[in-house]
Scaffold this motif. Structure first.
Motif, short mmCIF file in Angstrom:
data_model
loop_
_atom_site.label_atom_id
_atom_site.label_comp_id
_atom_site.label_asym_id
_atom_site.label_seq_id
_atom_site.Cartn_x
_atom_site.Cartn_y
_atom_site.Cartn_z
N LEU A 1 0.84 -1.19 0.00
CA LEU A 1 0.00 0.00 0.00
C LEU A 1 0.88 1.24 0.00
O LEU A 1 1.56 1.55 0.98
CB LEU A 1 -0.93 -0.03 1.23
CG LEU A 1 -1.99 1.06 1.33
CD1 LEU A 1 -2.81 1.17 0.06
CD2 LEU A 1 -2.94 0.75 2.49
N GLN A 2 0.89 1.90 -1.15
CA GLN A 2 1.66 3.13 -1.29
C GLN A 2 0.74 4.20 -1.87
O GLN A 2 0.05 3.95 -2.87
CB GLN A 2 2.87 2.91 -2.20
CG GLN A 2 3.73 4.16 -2.34
CD GLN A 2 4.96 3.94 -3.22
OE1 GLN A 2 5.20 2.83 -3.71
NE2 GLN A 2 5.72 4.99 -3.43
N VAL A 3 0.70 5.35 -1.25
CA VAL A 3 -0.17 6.42 -1.74
C VAL A 3 0.58 7.74 -1.81
O VAL A 3 1.52 7.98 -1.05
CB VAL A 3 -1.42 6.66 -0.83
CG1 VAL A 3 -2.38 5.50 -0.90
CG2 VAL A 3 -1.03 6.97 0.60
N GLU A 4 0.10 8.58 -2.71
CA GLU A 4 0.60 9.95 -2.79
C GLU A 4 -0.55 10.89 -2.52
O GLU A 4 -1.58 10.82 -3.18
CB GLU A 4 1.15 10.21 -4.20
CG GLU A 4 2.65 10.45 -4.23
CD GLU A 4 3.15 10.51 -5.65
OE1 GLU A 4 3.96 9.63 -6.01
OE2 GLU A 4 2.70 11.41 -6.41
N ILE A 5 -0.36 11.73 -1.51
CA ILE A 5 -1.41 12.68 -1.15
C ILE A 5 -0.75 14.02 -0.89
O ILE A 5 0.26 14.09 -0.18
CB ILE A 5 -2.14 12.19 0.13
CG1 ILE A 5 -2.91 10.89 -0.17
CG2 ILE A 5 -3.12 13.26 0.65
CD1 ILE A 5 -3.37 10.15 1.05
#
Ligand SMILES: Nc1ncnc2c1ncn2[C@@H]1O[C@H](COP(=O)(O)OP(=O)(O)OP(=O)(O)O)[C@@H](O)[C@H]1O
Ligand SMILES: [Mg+2]
Length: 351
Positions: free
Chosen positions: A51-55
């Motif tokens: 799980l990798q996110v960019e916010i």
């Protein structure tokens, strides 16, 4: 419009759209550049924990991915910091996995009773509106999502479990008895234990409280013992599996945890039962109690014999960490997509 329930706990973030449930550890880490992404020998399955996110221009590893891969990890048991730095990322990381492209969503989430008044507006404000989130999968492929949150409803956390028992998936009343009765709810989480009373669906301020008798207290004692014996300081969020298995291997040496865990869990259950007795001393007319939360399931066998009253049986096959979040979604369904009215605990709690 999609309705999601999201329960951002100190231990785990839980989310559901009614069809699919998500659970990941509430651990956040700086994303690092992984130069070799392939498994050495393919185990066959896709990595579910990736799980990798960019916010907001920042890249994070979330959950077990952060635990395994991040050099810099963030984890907190402080409520103000949790809301300010973590809640939004966890909520959006969950929502991005559940929603497709551009469908607007309504969210139901919760806060511990003791922090409800102080943080509910802040939490709703963080989540409402338009968010750009990029999910990055195990092969490095990017998927951009635009998450448009229309409405957010924040409820006192343990009410989720009550809604879960009371409402069906369509948000309609399934168990009318719970609406008429006086129900005590004991929600044992990772950091907090939350107690509340629903009296004919009315929130009782007197019978509600948050304490720090969560599972982390027991984990702390076990971690201290392990540090004394092994010299290694083990982060609390790395203890779940070990305690569940009854043993842990540290630098090649195995430590048995069964007897210690039994003893410490039994002590924690005793403190919780004492807190319940004291808090509900004037509420001897409670019809039934619900034990819930992931901590509720691991402590149930110690806790049940210590409580004075009827306990509503829950299915031991179900993951009790999900009880609140399932209830949140059902409540959202009830509010925004129909069902007939249980009282809204929010209006009561803010009085
Ligand atoms: N399958 C499981 N995996 C990991 N932990 C589990 C599992 N089942 C039960 N538990 C227990 O659940 C606890 C976490 O419960 P839960 O998810 O309800 O806490 P939380 O909501 O994150 O915490 P809080 O309410 O304090 O914010 C863990 O401490 C662990 O003891
Ligand atoms: Mg919780």
């Amino acid at each position: 419009m999609e309705i999601l329930g999201i329960d951002i706990g100190f231990g785990f973030t839980k989310a559901t759209d009614g069809k699919r449930d998500l659970v990941f550890k509430s651990v956040l880490g700086e994303a690092t550049d992984i130069q070799f992404r392939e498994e050495m020998i393919a185990a066959g399955d896709v990595d579910e924990n990736h799980l990798q996110v960019e916010i907001d221009g920042k890249s994070y590893f979330v959950g077990e991915m952060a635990e395994r891969q991040s050099n810099v990890r963030f984890f907190t048991l402080d409520q103000a910091q949790f809301i300010a730095k973590f809640a939004k990322v966890f909520a959006l990381a969950a929502a991005a996995q559940l929603v497709k492209g551009f469908v607007p969503i309504n969210l139901v989430t919760g806060l511990p009773i003791g922090y409800y008044r102080e943080f509910k507006d802040e939490l709703a404000k963080l989540l409402i509106g338009e968010h750009k989130v990029t999910l990055i999968d195990a092969s490095g492929k990017r998927e951009e999502k635009s998450i448009s949150v229309n409405k957010v409803r924040v409820v006192p956390q343990p009410f989720g479990s009550l809604f879960n028992l009371m409402l069906n998936d369509l948000g309609e009343m399934a168990d009318k008895r719970l609406v008429k009765d006086k129900i005590g709810i004991i929600d044992v989480g990772f950091r907090t234990s939350d107690y509340t009373i629903s009296d004919k669906m009315r929130y009782s301020e007197r019978g509600s409280r948050t304490t720090d008798s969560g599972i982390a207290r027991a984990f702390n004692v076990i971690a201290t013992k392990l540090r004394e014996n092994s010299g290694v300081n083990i982060e609390l969020y790395r203890l779940y599996e070990a305690i569940d298995n009854g043993k842990i291997k540290i630098r090649g040496k195995e430590y048995d945890l069964k007897a210690l865990t039994e003893q410490i869990f039994s002590q924690l259950a005793t403190s919780i039962a004492n807190e319940v007795d004291r808090l509900w001393v004037d509420d001897w007319d409670i019809d039934a109690m619900i034990i819930t939360g992931g901590g509720g399931s691991v402590l149930a066998k110690h806790l049940k014999p210590l409580l004075n009253g009827v306990i509503i049986e829950t299915d031991p096959e179900h993951d009790m960490r999900l009880y609140n979040v399932r209830g949140y979604r059902k409540f959202g369904q009830h509010l925004w997509a129909r069902g007939n009215a249980p009282q809204d605990p929010e209006t009561k709690a803010t009085k």
